[in-house]
Write a protein that holds these residues in place. Structure first.
Motif, mmCIF file in Angstrom:
data_model
loop_
_atom_site.group_PDB
_atom_site.id
_atom_site.type_symbol
_atom_site.label_atom_id
_atom_site.label_comp_id
_atom_site.label_asym_id
_atom_site.label_seq_id
_atom_site.Cartn_x
_atom_site.Cartn_y
_atom_site.Cartn_z
ATOM 1 N N ASP A 102 -13.859 7.017 4.275
ATOM 2 C CA ASP A 102 -14.828 5.986 3.898
ATOM 3 C C ASP A 102 -14.092 4.804 3.271
ATOM 4 O OD1 ASP A 102 -14.064 7.025 1.468
ATOM 5 O OD2 ASP A 102 -16.015 7.863 0.937
ATOM 6 N N GLY A 103 -14.847 3.843 2.778
ATOM 7 C CA GLY A 103 -14.264 2.616 2.251
ATOM 8 C C GLY A 103 -13.267 2.835 1.118
ATOM 9 N N PRO A 104 -13.683 3.522 0.037
ATOM 10 C CA PRO A 104 -12.734 3.725 -1.065
ATOM 11 C C PRO A 104 -11.462 4.463 -0.624
ATOM 12 C CG PRO A 104 -14.959 4.221 -1.787
ATOM 13 C CD PRO A 104 -15.038 4.005 -0.311
ATOM 14 N N ALA A 105 -11.609 5.481 0.233
ATOM 15 C CA ALA A 105 -10.444 6.246 0.680
ATOM 16 C C ALA A 105 -9.479 5.338 1.441
ATOM 17 C CB ALA A 105 -10.878 7.415 1.565
ATOM 18 N N LEU A 106 -9.979 4.545 2.375
ATOM 19 C CA LEU A 106 -9.103 3.684 3.177
ATOM 20 C C LEU A 106 -8.486 2.572 2.329
ATOM 21 C CD1 LEU A 106 -11.162 3.389 6.502
ATOM 22 C CD2 LEU A 106 -9.117 4.749 6.083
ATOM 23 N N PHE A 107 -9.254 1.996 1.409
ATOM 24 C CA PHE A 107 -8.729 0.937 0.539
ATOM 25 C C PHE A 107 -7.578 1.476 -0.316
ATOM 26 C CE2 PHE A 107 -8.456 -1.817 -3.109
ATOM 27 C CZ PHE A 107 -8.773 -3.090 -2.644
ATOM 28 N N LEU A 108 -7.793 2.650 -0.908
ATOM 29 C CA LEU A 108 -6.760 3.231 -1.774
ATOM 30 C C LEU A 108 -5.557 3.702 -0.960
ATOM 31 C CD1 LEU A 108 -9.148 5.167 -4.163
ATOM 32 C CD2 LEU A 108 -7.782 3.176 -4.751
ATOM 33 N N GLN A 109 -5.795 4.253 0.237
ATOM 34 C CA GLN A 109 -4.679 4.669 1.084
ATOM 35 C C GLN A 109 -3.838 3.466 1.491
ATOM 36 O OE1 GLN A 109 -6.650 6.905 4.202
ATOM 37 N NE2 GLN A 109 -6.382 8.837 3.130
ATOM 38 N N GLY A 110 -4.500 2.365 1.838
ATOM 39 C CA GLY A 110 -3.757 1.154 2.178
ATOM 40 C C GLY A 110 -2.911 0.665 1.010
ATOM 41 N N THR A 111 -3.492 0.701 -0.206
ATOM 42 C CA THR A 111 -2.759 0.277 -1.403
ATOM 43 C C THR A 111 -1.547 1.175 -1.647
ATOM 44 O OG1 THR A 111 -4.858 -0.479 -2.384
ATOM 45 C CG2 THR A 111 -2.989 -0.211 -3.875
ATOM 46 N N ILE A 112 -1.748 2.497 -1.547
ATOM 47 C CA ILE A 112 -0.651 3.448 -1.775
ATOM 48 C C ILE A 112 0.474 3.220 -0.766
ATOM 49 C CG2 ILE A 112 -0.016 5.908 -1.616
ATOM 50 C CD1 ILE A 112 -2.910 6.473 -2.734
ATOM 51 N N LEU A 113 0.123 2.986 0.493
ATOM 52 C CA LEU A 113 1.148 2.793 1.535
ATOM 53 C C LEU A 113 1.921 1.500 1.305
ATOM 54 C CD1 LEU A 113 -0.944 4.079 4.545
ATOM 55 C CD2 LEU A 113 1.209 5.074 3.734
ATOM 56 N N LEU A 114 1.247 0.433 0.903
ATOM 57 C CA LEU A 114 1.956 -0.814 0.597
ATOM 58 C C LEU A 114 2.893 -0.627 -0.594
ATOM 59 C CD1 LEU A 114 -0.581 -3.779 0.973
ATOM 60 C CD2 LEU A 114 1.482 -3.341 2.296
ATOM 61 N N VAL A 115 2.396 0.041 -1.641
ATOM 62 C CA VAL A 115 3.221 0.326 -2.824
ATOM 63 C C VAL A 115 4.454 1.139 -2.424
ATOM 64 C CG1 VAL A 115 3.275 1.706 -4.954
ATOM 65 C CG2 VAL A 115 1.360 0.168 -4.520
ATOM 66 N N ALA A 116 4.241 2.164 -1.598
ATOM 67 C CA ALA A 116 5.348 3.033 -1.192
ATOM 68 C C ALA A 116 6.376 2.266 -0.365
ATOM 69 C CB ALA A 116 4.815 4.219 -0.397
ATOM 70 N N LEU A 117 5.889 1.378 0.499
ATOM 71 C CA LEU A 117 6.789 0.591 1.346
ATOM 72 C C LEU A 117 7.700 -0.288 0.481
ATOM 73 C CD1 LEU A 117 7.480 -0.071 4.282
ATOM 74 C CD2 LEU A 117 5.714 -1.819 4.257
ATOM 75 N N ILE A 118 7.120 -0.935 -0.531
ATOM 76 C CA ILE A 118 7.919 -1.782 -1.432
ATOM 77 C C ILE A 118 8.855 -0.914 -2.276
ATOM 78 C CG2 ILE A 118 7.789 -3.472 -3.306
ATOM 79 C CD1 ILE A 118 4.880 -4.044 -2.209
ATOM 80 N N ALA A 119 8.357 0.257 -2.716
ATOM 81 C CA ALA A 119 9.173 1.152 -3.541
ATOM 82 C C ALA A 119 10.391 1.655 -2.764
ATOM 83 C CB ALA A 119 8.329 2.327 -4.034
ATOM 84 N N VAL A 120 10.223 1.928 -1.468
ATOM 85 C CA VAL A 120 11.350 2.399 -0.649
ATOM 86 C C VAL A 120 12.469 1.351 -0.629
ATOM 87 C CG1 VAL A 120 12.030 2.795 1.769
ATOM 88 C CG2 VAL A 120 10.140 4.080 0.777
ATOM 89 N N PHE A 121 12.104 0.069 -0.655
ATOM 90 C CA PHE A 121 13.136 -0.981 -0.715
ATOM 91 C C PHE A 121 13.959 -0.863 -2.002
ATOM 92 C CE2 PHE A 121 10.468 -4.070 2.094
ATOM 93 C CZ PHE A 121 10.888 -3.368 3.223
ATOM 94 N N THR A 122 13.285 -0.567 -3.131
ATOM 95 C CA THR A 122 14.032 -0.428 -4.395
ATOM 96 C C THR A 122 14.856 0.866 -4.395
ATOM 97 O OG1 THR A 122 12.180 0.650 -5.547
ATOM 98 C CG2 THR A 122 12.276 -1.749 -5.657
ATOM 99 N N PHE A 123 14.354 1.916 -3.738
ATOM 100 C CA PHE A 123 15.115 3.168 -3.621
ATOM 101 C C PHE A 123 16.437 2.911 -2.882
ATOM 102 C CE2 PHE A 123 12.121 7.048 -4.079
ATOM 103 C CZ PHE A 123 11.363 6.414 -5.046
ATOM 104 N N ALA A 124 16.378 2.024 -1.871
ATOM 105 C CA ALA A 124 17.514 1.833 -0.974
ATOM 106 C C ALA A 124 18.531 0.819 -1.508
ATOM 107 C CB ALA A 124 17.005 1.371 0.390
ATOM 108 N N GLU A 125 18.259 0.190 -2.658
ATOM 109 C CA GLU A 125 19.153 -0.839 -3.214
ATOM 110 C C GLU A 125 20.534 -0.249 -3.550
ATOM 111 O OE1 GLU A 125 20.858 -3.822 -3.999
ATOM 112 O OE2 GLU A 125 18.745 -4.373 -3.923
ATOM 113 N N ARG A 126 21.597 -0.899 -3.057
ATOM 114 C CA ARG A 126 22.954 -0.371 -3.288
ATOM 115 C C ARG A 126 23.938 -1.438 -3.761
ATOM 116 N NH1 ARG A 126 24.360 3.470 1.839
ATOM 117 N NH2 ARG A 126 25.384 4.777 0.307
ATOM 118 N N ARG A 127 23.425 -2.527 -4.305
ATOM 119 C CA ARG A 127 24.340 -3.589 -4.727
ATOM 120 C C ARG A 127 24.368 -3.816 -6.232
ATOM 121 N NH1 ARG A 127 23.735 -8.683 -0.649
ATOM 122 N NH2 ARG A 127 24.121 -7.595 1.316
ATOM 123 N N LEU A 128 23.556 -3.095 -6.988
ATOM 124 C CA LEU A 128 23.441 -3.392 -8.411
ATOM 125 C C LEU A 128 24.592 -2.802 -9.209
ATOM 126 C CD1 LEU A 128 19.589 -2.856 -8.848
ATOM 127 C CD2 LEU A 128 20.834 -4.975 -8.433
#
Length: 553
Positions: A102-128
């Motif tokens: 339903d609406g809340p489930a899809l909205f929250l799933q979309g938010t979680i997936l976007l958050v995870a996608l951005i978080a994976v970029f920080t996981f992969a950082e190797r220059r700091l």
């Protein structure tokens, strides 16, 4: 099969027709986002086994990004097909009553997936961090099983090992988080909780620097998480004894109308209000622990401080989204008939959470601990929207969670950049004069702090305005007053950090700001863009949350 029937009815049908066990009906298209992520996590484990070490990092990064992007596209596809709208008539229950689409489930799933996608970029950082023995290193231990400081760890660092298992672990956690807010029965809720909690316990223990602190954080999180899971499971058992079913619709029906058909095996307990009240309270305890609400918040500062900072950012954003989604569905779909009992309790929890989070944050001297108490205060603000018990309440919580996620991820990504010889410089005294040493970094962090404080023209202001408006319309004006006072207290310590960065002389031996790769730059850029867009032009996203704010029952 209706949402009221579940595993119990499956066994009953099997008993009626000897020799035949009916095959479950699974709607694979509607479950596609979760299946893509969990499938990619399994493939990631296989890659760990078959690929040589030097190629694992790139393979895991590409696999994770593709999986999360594909799952997000699947969520968009489902929403565009009408599954997210109550007026389309397509909202429904999938997987034999276990998962709501339903609406809340899809909205929250979309938010979680976007958050995870951005978080994976920080996981992969190797220059700091500076290269170790000519090889680039990330935030994670070279060999997680090695004793900190031991010979095995030194050998692993020298050989240039990296813990690439963090990518499939993160995907398993995301898979659990996608199911958690969509769970439509209590057993699915519990399984989803365990699926996303266990990988997080491991991720918390994998910091490359300060490994003992990291392992201590993971043990604390694991032990307290185990207690909260036990409370949740005991609450599920008691509610099943009361209602004779674990499905939300079945529980709501028994709470509202009483038990129509008494299960002979549960004749002594069905309809017993003591089981309902105690079971409901234990369930709430388990979910409030995940949310980080007072008095179930004690793990938050220690775990946020000890975990690798990319993991802290991921946990702080994604876990809150998933846990609040599950809490909303439980209270609005399964226990609306009990609202006169749980609402006063949630009032108290919200008020204490807002005040404790804001007041205790003032005393913190570590940036990560300060952000941890800030997240506790924000949990209190979001609870004000949960208490509203209206469609505006649901939509305001959905918007706040999306806005808060981007700010949190961006803030923790900035924390990874400020470094000294020992790694991240998280003590506040070391941030003195940062605005003169690196004006851009300090300015970006200031934007995130102003959003946390709820200053106009940032997403934080829009989110707070939405939840406080929903709470006021539902008659919770006193809650709004406490929320505004807490926001004023919280603004003090956010602005104190801004003053420290821009109006204090930098120390000669102060930290440096590392130059990140495009991965972390993207994460911070998305965080800033999300903060400003949701603050300056929020109407489209508020309307989106409003359309998505109806639960299927």
């Amino acid at each position: 099969m209706s949402s009221v029937t579940g595993v119990h009815s499956l066994w009953t049908m099997a008993a009626e027709v000897p020799g035949k066990i009916p095959a479950p009906r699974i709607e694979y298209t509607q479950l596609a986002p979760t299946l893509i992520v969990l499938g990619a996590a399994v493939v990631g484990i296989v890659l760990e086994a078959v690929l040589p070490r030097r190629t694992r990092y790139y393979a895991q990064l590409v696999l994770s990004v593709l999986a999360l992007a594909s799952a997000f596209a699947a969520v968009i596809g489902l929403a565009a097909s009408g599954f997210g709208s109550a007026t389309s008539g397509k909202q429904g229950i999938a997987a034999m009553g276990a998962i709501a689409v339903d609406g809340p489930a899809l909205f929250l799933q979309g938010t979680i997936l976007l958050v995870a996608l951005i978080a994976v970029f920080t996981f992969a950082e190797r220059r700091l961090d500076p290269a170790a023995h000519g090889k680039r290193v990330d935030s994670f231990a070279a060999q997680a099983a090695a004793v900190p400081g031991g010979e095995a760890e030194q050998a692993a660092v020298k050989a240039g090992f990296t813990t690439t298992e963090v990518f499939p672990l993160a995907l398993f956690a995301v898979g659990g988080m996608l199911v958690f807010p969509a769970a439509n029965d209590l057993l699915t809720l519990f399984v989803a909780l365990e699926v996303f909690s266990l990988p997080l316990y491991i991720l918390c223990a994998l910091a490359r620097r300060q490994r003992l602190l990291s392992q201590e954080a993971a043990v604390k999180y694991f032990l307290l998480g185990a207690f909260s899971s036990a409370f949740l499971l005991f609450g599920i058992a008691l509610l099943y004894g009361y209602a004779g079913t674990v499905s939300y619709a079945g529980i709501a029906q028994v709470v509202g109308d009483g038990a129509k058909e008494i299960d002979p095996a549960l004749a002594g307990t069905m309809g017993n209000d003591a089981l309902l009240l105690i079971g409901g309270a234990l369930l709430l305890m388990g979910l409030l622990f995940k949310v980080g609400a007072v008095p179930f918040h004690m793990w938050t500062p220690d775990v946020y401080q000890g975990a690798p900072t990319p993991v802290t950012g991921f946990m702080a954003a994604a876990t809150k989204v998933a846990a609040f989604g599950a809490l909303l569905r439980l209270l609005y779909v399964a226990l609306p008939g009990l609202r006169w009992d749980w609402r006063p309790v949630m009032w108290g929890v919200a008020i204490v959470t807002m005040l404790v989070g804001a007041v205790v944050a003032i005393t913190q001297t570590d940036v990560k601990r300060l952000l941890a108490y800030s997240s506790i205060a924000h949990a209190g603000f979001i609870l004000a929207g949960v208490i509203a018990l209206s469609e505006h309440g649901i939509s305001s919580v959905l918007f706040y969670l999306a806005a808060y996620s981007f700010v949190t991820l961006g803030a923790f990504a900035v924390v990874t950049l400020v470094r000294d010889a020992g790694g991240e410089a998280t003590h506040l005294s070391k941030w003195a004069g940062l605005g003169r040493r690196s004006p851009l970094t300090a300015a970006v962090f200031a934007v995130f702090l102003l959003a946390f404080a709820g200053i106009p023209l940032t997403s934080g202001f829009t989110g707070k305005f939405a939840v406080f408006k929903a709470a006021a319309e539902s008659g919770a004006s006193a809650l709004v007053v406490v929320g505004v006072i807490s926001s004023a207290i919280a603004a003090f310590f956010y602005i104190r950090v801004i003053v420290l960065m821009f109006f204090t002389e930098p120390k000669a031996d102060g930290p440096t700001v590392a130059v990140p790769s495009p991965l972390t730059m993207t994460a911070i850029g998305v965080g800033v863009a999300g903060t400003l867009v949701l603050g300056l032009a929020p109407q489209y996203f508020l309307d989106l949350a409003q359309q998505a704010g109806v639960f299927v029952r």
